[in-house]
Enzyme design. Structure first.
Site, PDB file in Angstrom:
ATOM      1  N   CYS A 265       0.828  -1.207   0.000  1.00 46.15           N
ATOM      2  CA  CYS A 265       0.000   0.000   0.000  1.00 46.15           C
ATOM      3  C   CYS A 265       0.870   1.268   0.000  1.00 46.15           C
ATOM      4  O   CYS A 265       1.446   1.612  -1.016  1.00 46.15           O
ATOM      5  CB  CYS A 265      -0.972  -0.042   1.177  1.00 46.15           C
ATOM      6  SG  CYS A 265      -2.325   1.158   1.018  1.00 46.15           S
ATOM      7  N   HIS A 357      -3.955  -5.124  -0.291  1.00 47.77           N
ATOM      8  CA  HIS A 357      -3.669  -5.662   1.041  1.00 47.77           C
ATOM      9  C   HIS A 357      -3.731  -7.189   1.065  1.00 47.77           C
ATOM     10  O   HIS A 357      -4.785  -7.773   1.341  1.00 47.77           O
ATOM     11  CB  HIS A 357      -4.648  -5.089   2.072  1.00 47.77           C
ATOM     12  CG  HIS A 357      -4.446  -3.640   2.356  1.00 47.77           C
ATOM     13  ND1 HIS A 357      -3.673  -3.186   3.401  1.00 47.77           N
ATOM     14  CD2 HIS A 357      -4.893  -2.541   1.711  1.00 47.77           C
ATOM     15  CE1 HIS A 357      -3.661  -1.860   3.397  1.00 47.77           C
ATOM     16  NE2 HIS A 357      -4.387  -1.454   2.374  1.00 47.77           N
ATOM     17  N   GLU A 359      -2.637  -8.960   3.300  1.00 50.04           N
ATOM     18  CA  GLU A 359      -2.778  -9.354   4.700  1.00 50.04           C
ATOM     19  C   GLU A 359      -4.204  -9.190   5.202  1.00 50.04           C
ATOM     20  O   GLU A 359      -4.466  -9.367   6.399  1.00 50.04           O
ATOM     21  CB  GLU A 359      -1.837  -8.525   5.574  1.00 50.04           C
ATOM     22  CG  GLU A 359      -2.340  -7.146   5.986  1.00 50.04           C
ATOM     23  CD  GLU A 359      -2.445  -6.141   4.861  1.00 50.04           C
ATOM     24  OE1 GLU A 359      -2.999  -5.060   5.081  1.00 50.04           O
ATOM     25  OE2 GLU A 359      -1.989  -6.439   3.741  1.00 50.04           O
TER      26      GLU A 359
END
Length: 395
Positions: A265, A357, A359
């Site tokens: 990001c 993202h 994650e």
């Protein structure tokens, strides 16, 4: 946990956009005034992960899904120690918390962290307004602050800070260094520059054999080089990447030192700037857990989670040359909705990044393989460093 909230009548509230548009509703969470850039998130789940993501600092978040709060809130799902959004906008807050993992209700959680919100408005209409006019400043007014006139409220909104040119890393970063030990077979040490890192990111790095050294954003290049990490990671975070030149210079120093790098990001935007590309502000950004991204190397489409209002300005096709002397660079991923760059891959140095993202704790998990790719890159680098220059030489 299944409880019915004691819904007492809520005081009135109003959402005021920078263009003068007003939406009247009911207070939700704390009452008062809050200001920020108004953005919309398209996920149907994961509202708690959104609220506690430090990347949302400085933003008033509108949930496009109409019914919010039915699964309540709990400690394990938090991505940080508190709620970071400046304000929260929903259409229909749930009257019932019904989930076995729930510890409290969402509205109680908002009140504890003093987050001013508004409910009972047409969030579709607000979203369409932002899509047409672009991201803009806004304010939520409730309680005693409703005594301000319409023109006074609009003046307060228009006097607030704009996201362009704003640096927020110091507000969200850890104040002190801390360490998470590696799980399983140890790969090495990764230095994580906390620009607004999420808890799930640190867990996933630790689970792949890294001793995770989380560093405050005000560290220097010397601090990182003295640590002698096997790898460097730049986290997600809020603000304008153009206002983080010091972090760009630190990254350039690390790349010149040959330290393998992975960024997510904000970390993707800063890698882009370190390589010599520009960044720019998107009209209304990407936010939500349903964004289609193409992996240019495989042709595979990943459904991904996003939260970014800025992007890297790099050519989608072909191979570019880094103007900062880091060799060849290619765009590894791009968004299928609008062709925005979603990933960079360096061909001559061990560095890559993605804008989305992988994650995302609330899902989707299509891009989780990137953490494995990072681990494999570091292992390969470790093996290369351990191999003598004359390996295989019989003379």
């Amino acid at each position: 946990m299944t409880t019915t909230s004691q819904f007492r009548p809520q005081p009135p509230a109003v959402l005021v956009l920078e263009d003068g548009t007003r939406f009247a509703g009911d207070a939700y969470g704390a009452t008062g005034t809050t200001l920020g850039e108004v953005v919309f998130a398209t996920g149907m789940t994961g509202y708690q992960e959104t609220l506690t993501d430090p990347s949302y600092a400085g933003q008033i978040v509108i949930m496009t899904a109409p019914h919010i709060g039915n699964t309540g809130a709990n400690t394990p799902d938090k991505e940080s120690s508190k709620i970071w959004v400046s304000g929260f906008v929903v259409r229909d807050p749930s009257r019932v918390v019904s989930n076995f993992r729930a510890e409290t209700s969402l509205d109680d959680e908002l009140e504890v962290d003093k987050i001013v919100g508004i409910s009972g408005i047409d969030t579709r209409a607000v979203t369409r307004r932002i899509r047409s006019g672009g991201a803009m400043r806004a304010g939520i007014f409730s309680g005693d602050d409703l005594t301000l006139s319409d023109s006074e409220q609009l003046e307060v909104v228009r006097a607030s800070a704009q996201m362009t040119g704003l640096s927020l890393s110091a507000e969200v970063s850890t104040r002190e260094k801390y360490i998470l030990p590696a799980e399983g077979v140890r790969v090495g040490t990764v230095a994580v520059l906390d620009l607004g890192v999420k808890t799930s990111t640190l867990r996933y790095l630790s689970a792949r054999g890294f001793d995770v050294h989380v560093l405050p954003e005000d560290v220097s290049s010397d601090d990182i080089l003295e640590l002698a990490p096997n790898a460097l990671f730049y986290s997600n975070g809020p603000g304008d990447p153009g206002a983080s030149e010091r972090h760009v210079e630190i990254l350039r120093d690390a790349l010149r030192a040959g330290i393998p790098y992975f960024g997510i990001c904000f970390g993707n935007q800063l890698l882009g700037r370190a390589l010599g590309f520009g960044t720019y502000k998107l009209p209304f950004g990407h936010r939500g857990i349903n964004q289609p991204v193409l992996d240019t190397s495989t042709g595979r489409v990943e459904i991904t989670a996003h939260n970014h209002g800025f992007a890297v300005d790099a050519p989608l096709e072909g191979i570019s040359e880094s103007s900062e002397g880091f060799g060849r660079v290619e765009v590894s991923h791009y968004d299928l909705n609008d062709n925005v760059v979603e990933g960079l891959n360096c061909l001559d140095i061990p560095a890559f990044s993605v804008q989305y993202h992988p994650e995302s704790a609330a899902g989707p998990h299509d891009a989780m393989y990137l953490f494995d790719r990072f681990r494999d890159m570091v292992i390969a680098r470790n093996n290369q460093s351990a191999t003598p220059n004359n390996a295989g030489d019989d003379n």
